[in-house]
Design a protein around this motif. Structure first.
Motif, PDB file in Angstrom:
ATOM      1  N   ILE A  52      87.064 107.194   9.845  1.00  0.00           N
ATOM      2  CA  ILE A  52      88.279 106.858   9.103  1.00  0.00           C
ATOM      3  C   ILE A  52      89.104 105.830   9.880  1.00  0.00           C
ATOM      4  O   ILE A  52      89.560 104.830   9.337  1.00  0.00           O
ATOM      5  N   ASN A 133      78.587 113.450  11.793  1.00  0.00           N
ATOM      6  CA  ASN A 133      79.983 113.403  11.364  1.00  0.00           C
ATOM      7  C   ASN A 133      80.079 114.208  10.078  1.00  0.00           C
ATOM      8  O   ASN A 133      79.072 114.573   9.477  1.00  0.00           O
ATOM      9  N   ASP A 136      82.521 112.780   4.912  1.00  0.00           N
ATOM     10  CA  ASP A 136      83.893 112.695   4.400  1.00  0.00           C
ATOM     11  C   ASP A 136      83.994 112.216   2.961  1.00  0.00           C
ATOM     12  O   ASP A 136      84.893 112.627   2.233  1.00  0.00           O
ATOM     13  N   ASN A 148      86.646 117.521  13.414  1.00  0.00           N
ATOM     14  CA  ASN A 148      85.299 117.582  13.951  1.00  0.00           C
ATOM     15  C   ASN A 148      85.146 118.599  15.076  1.00  0.00           C
ATOM     16  O   ASN A 148      84.039 118.822  15.546  1.00  0.00           O
TER      17      ASN A 148
HETATM   18  N1  GLU Z   1      85.435 112.900  10.215  1.00  0.00           N
HETATM   19  C1  GLU Z   1      86.600 112.162  10.602  1.00  0.00           C
HETATM   20  C2  GLU Z   1      86.244 110.727  10.940  1.00  0.00           C
HETATM   21  O1  GLU Z   1      85.153 110.424  11.300  1.00  0.00           O
HETATM   22  C3  GLU Z   1      87.284 112.707  11.831  1.00  0.00           C
HETATM   23  C4  GLU Z   1      87.736 114.118  11.861  1.00  0.00           C
HETATM   24  C5  GLU Z   1      88.371 114.425  13.238  1.00  0.00           C
HETATM   25  O2  GLU Z   1      88.958 113.524  13.835  1.00  0.00           O
HETATM   26  O3  GLU Z   1      88.239 115.529  13.735  1.00  0.00           O
HETATM   27  O4  GLU Z   1      87.068 109.850  10.905  1.00  0.00           O
END
Ligand code: GLU
Length: 373
Positions: A52, A133, A136, A148
């Motif tokens: 993200i 990951n 999302d 995560n």
């Molecule tokens: N899955 C989200 C990402 O890759 C991050 C979640 C987290 O920071 O824990 O941006």
């Protein structure tokens, strides 16, 4: 680090710079760490955030708080770049990277859990490093991990890892938030997560660390119940920015260690034996029953009958012809498929079912043998 199978969670703040670019110098250090662990014969799985954070810049999403669908769009863009960055960094060491995107459901539903577990073990066996990951883009608010830390703990549980390292912007658990309270003391080892430890985590304050201490404790709870020790460590050591993060921990950098009760194998077996409701029965011949007692897997050749209707991944009771319980386990085939392959050699599975599944009906890792009476 004395791990057999190591899961390392990398927080966005470590990996992604303010401008949305991946910090490649830092990632190179992590790649050195991974290569060192692999050379020692350790399995390594990376759980990386940052999709993200990377993607939002590219889509021009500059608002402070993104809406869910904006985050999902950002993740869709960012994940490609993120995976590519890992691929490049590990290619220097001739290590192959494999992308695995999971949702909460994938780690909970046993059918998918078994699939994902088998894929991880295949990838690790082939020498690849999975980079995981959350998926999302397809998760909705209710079924999201959102952080995560817990995803990494579930991955550790699913793969029977013995060590989980959460690399973050803080070097462990403190008796209070160290930025607000100068009296806050660092906690080096946690034996049990009771109310006292919970109180230390406080609220999930944004910025304190990416998922906050609350999600780290939730992760610790999952990990230690799965027989996996967990470390919270700082990804960038304050004094020296050029030290690889795992090497820094090995050299004695400050961290908090959460100690598990058992080891992963026995924790997984306890989960299979205790918490999973059996949905059918597989009846085996005496030769197979003996093989199970000797620690082998259950092969189709030893199956004489099936009772009930169940799906792949469901828990079943294994019975002898005399009616005694030989064990309990997770079936790699549905009851309908077992009816077709019962009594046959594993090599015949593909021609009977039209697909090549596992050689075993119940793999020994997924089987708990009953005490003989
Ligand atoms: N899955 C989200 C990402 O890759 C991050 C979640 C987290 O920071 O824990 O941006």
């Amino acid at each position: 680090m004395t791990a057999r199978r190591l899961v390392v969670k990398i927080g966005s703040a470590l990996l992604v710079a303010e401008d949305g670019r991946v910090r490649s110098a830092w990632l190179d250090l992590l790649a050195d760490d991974v290569a060192r662990c692999r050379a020692r014969g350790q399995d390594v799985i990376l759980v990386s955030s940052g999709a993200i954070a990377v993607g939002r810049r590219h889509l021009g999403l500059t608002g402070n708080r993104l809406r869910l669908e904006e985050k999902q769009a950002a993740a869709a863009t960012g994940q490609i770049r993120l995976a590519h960055a890992y691929q490049e960094a590990l290619a220097r060491h001739r290590i192959t990277v494999a992308q695995v995107l999971l949702t909460l459901e994938d780690t909970e539903a046993r059918r998918r859990h078994l699939n994902a577990r088998a894929t991880f073990s295949q990838l690790l066996g082939l020498g690849a490093v999975p980079v995981v990951n959350e998926n999302d883009t397809i998760t909705t608010a209710e079924i999201r991990f959102g952080d995560n830390d817990r995803l990494a703990a579930r991955v550790a549980q699913m793969t029977s890892a013995d060590t989980l390292v959460l690399l973050s912007d803080i070097d462990g658990l403190y008796t209070a938030d160290p930025r607000k309270d100068p009296q806050a003391r660092h906690v080096p080892v946690v034996h049990e997560i009771g109310p006292e430890i919970e109180a230390m985590a406080g609220e999930a304050a944004p910025g304190y660390s990416s998922g906050g201490m609350v999600t780290k404790l939730a992760a610790a709870r999952i990990a230690i119940a799965a027989g996996c020790r967990m470390l919270i460590a700082r990804g960038v050591p304050q004094a020296d920015h050029a030290v690889a993060p795992l090497a820094a921990i090995e050299a004695g950098a400050r961290a908090t260690l959460f100690l598990p009760r058992g080891e992963p194998r026995s924790a997984r077996k306890a989960w299979i034996a205790g918490t999973v409701e059996p949905s059918g029965v597989v009846v085996v011949d005496d030769g197979a029953a003996l093989a199970l007692r000797r620690g082998r897997s259950l092969l189709p050749a030893g199956v004489v009958a099936v009772e009930g209707i169940f799906e792949r991944g469901d828990a079943v009771i294994v019975r002898t012809r005399a009616g005694g319980e030989a064990g309990r386990g997770l079936s790699a085939y549905s009851s309908a498929d077992i009816r077709l392959i019962a009594g046959h050699k594993s090599g015949e599975i593909a021609s009977i079912l039209g697909y090549r599944g596992r050689d075993e009906i119940i793999h020994r890792d997924d089987l708990v043998v009953s005490e003989s009476r």
